[in-house]
Design an enzyme around this catalytic site. Sequence first.
Site, PDB file in Angstrom:
ATOM      1  N   SER A   2      -5.323   2.767  -3.972  1.00 29.19           N
ATOM      2  CA  SER A   2      -5.864   1.702  -3.152  1.00 29.19           C
ATOM      3  C   SER A   2      -6.374   2.153  -1.779  1.00 29.19           C
ATOM      4  CB  SER A   2      -4.800   0.631  -2.954  1.00 29.19           C
ATOM      5  OG  SER A   2      -3.724   1.143  -2.202  1.00 29.19           O
TER       6      SER A   2
ATOM      7  N   SER B 176      -1.561   5.678  -4.443  1.00 31.28           N
ATOM      8  CA  SER B 176      -2.650   5.120  -3.634  1.00 31.28           C
ATOM      9  C   SER B 176      -3.180   6.006  -2.512  1.00 31.28           C
ATOM     10  CB  SER B 176      -2.230   3.773  -3.053  1.00 31.28           C
ATOM     11  OG  SER B 176      -2.365   2.773  -4.023  1.00 31.28           O
TER      12      SER B 176
ATOM     13  N   LYS C  44      -5.818   2.597   7.276  1.00 35.02           N
ATOM     14  CA  LYS C  44      -5.907   1.638   6.170  1.00 35.02           C
ATOM     15  C   LYS C  44      -5.548   0.249   6.682  1.00 35.02           C
ATOM     16  CE  LYS C  44      -4.110   1.207   1.414  1.00 35.02           C
ATOM     17  NZ  LYS C  44      -3.162   1.803   0.436  1.00 35.02           N
TER      18      LYS C  44
END
Lengths: 93, 486
Positions: B154, B178, B79
């Site tokens: 996210s 997330s 990420k």
Amino acid sequence: MSISKEEVEHIALLARLELSETEKELFARQLDQILEHAGKIEELDTKGVEPTAHALPVVNVFREDKVGKELDLEAALANAPDREDDSFGVPKI
Amino acid sequence: MDLYKLTIEQAAAKLKAKEITSVELTKSILDRIEKVDGQVKAFLFIDREGALAQAKEADKRLATEKDGPILLGVPVAVKDNICTKGVPTTCASKILNGFVPPYDATVIKALKGEGAVIVGKTNLDEFAMGSSTENSEKQVTGNPWDLKRVPGGSSGGSAASVAADEAIGAIGSDTGGSIRQPAAFCGVVGLKPTYGLVSRYGLVAFASSLDQIGPLTKNVTDAAIMLQAITGHDTSDSTSLEYQPPNYLDSLKKGIKGLKFGIPKELFGEGCQDEIRDSIQNMIKLIESLGGEVAETSLSTFEYALPAYYIIAPAEASSNLSRFDGVRYGHRAKDAEGMIDSYKKTRAEGFGSEVKRRIMLGTYALTAGYYDAYYGQAQKVRTLIIKDFTDAFEKFDLLISPTTPTTAFEIGAKTDDPLQMYLSDVCTIPSNLAGIPAISIPVGLAGGLPVGLQIMGKHFDESTILSAARALEKEVDFKITPELAG
């Protein structure tokens, strides 16, 4: 409860954010909505309840104040938008 | 055979048996990314050169090390809010345009130490603030099961990359769901570890008391492998705990028999889709048939978790994000008159709308006059939520719920209504507030879209979560089969 435009401007200054007129109106409305929802927490009786800042019991962590292998000057300055010699360059204060 | 389809466990076996090389596997992944990422848009940066160099190194190690790490030579995605030395890290924000970290996050050091190959950086909601990855200032990621829908967020890019076979495994971060919510939306496994188990050093902070890094993988075994690799005490993160983790792979064998499961009825509330409820009911029957006990329970403070979270997280964010001032790195506004003006303009130009909204919200909640009513009260609510969990875990080994009240929604469906968007994290937020570990595993499809089951456990009891998850996974036999053209 309702948040005024002046309040939004004050908060924006504290947060160092320049907002457009449209954003000011939008945020005033949306913060109202979100805070109204968040206001639900006031329903709970929390008399005598200690606040939690951290979910697990972590106490102060100490270490020896020794110089370790840290970033060298060039690496630390490599991302700077502006530099003067060995310092970050900034607009006039 | 398409090597990109392998799991970590399968890839590791083939690499160690010398059936394949890491370079072959990495090339297969890079080709797959080239073929499908134009549609999925999971990646913000693809490090073709770096990945191939790392793969070559891994092949050298594979040739000499007899019992090398499991991840040696396995391509993974990261990420883009986790710092990678020499590779751009943007948090999907304009304010970090051009930022190239001078150091690796501790988890990246750990992955590289194991010999994992980092293929690229994945899309996210800007600074991890969001539930759909639509708040990215860079691109909108599609859900591989239906590209018109969101992958969740996210960590949407990480989840989508694994579901679309663009990475063998991935790393994400979880502040209010997330990792688990996008895992549920994309039909993959996502684990949020106990707070403090994995170092946050080098993770760009959103809400420091809630953030935790964890794996997104194709199955539970792979999650255990990745968790093992990234776990450990780190002196660079003062909230990292000194704890000797067990062997998570060993714990997978324990099964479900004799375990007591609680179902908090507050997490099945209104807004939960019927098909999701049905799916979870089926899981309850399955648990019972495998020798587990299931009982409904009530954790009455849970209905206050979401509102408390939306005070605490923005408050911490407003403070954490003050570092983005255009002085040391990232974007700086031109033509500012003086320092304060430079801050204001830099941040106005650099931050997207959701980030500004949360900074405003957090700043407001922390101002004199409102502090006690909002932040102070939210922290007390947090104490009560932790107590509810503690009480529940005296009766139950694990708690289960849907990971999300709905399946993946359409792109654009909730972007105009922040509150509706926030509601998609209603089931995942309580565990962050309490710092407990929780996993999401895919348990079926509803209308062609994956459904996630959440399993929550006691602090540091990832082992029991993983063993139960593995036992269910074996029976469910969920197949990641999104129909991607190409």
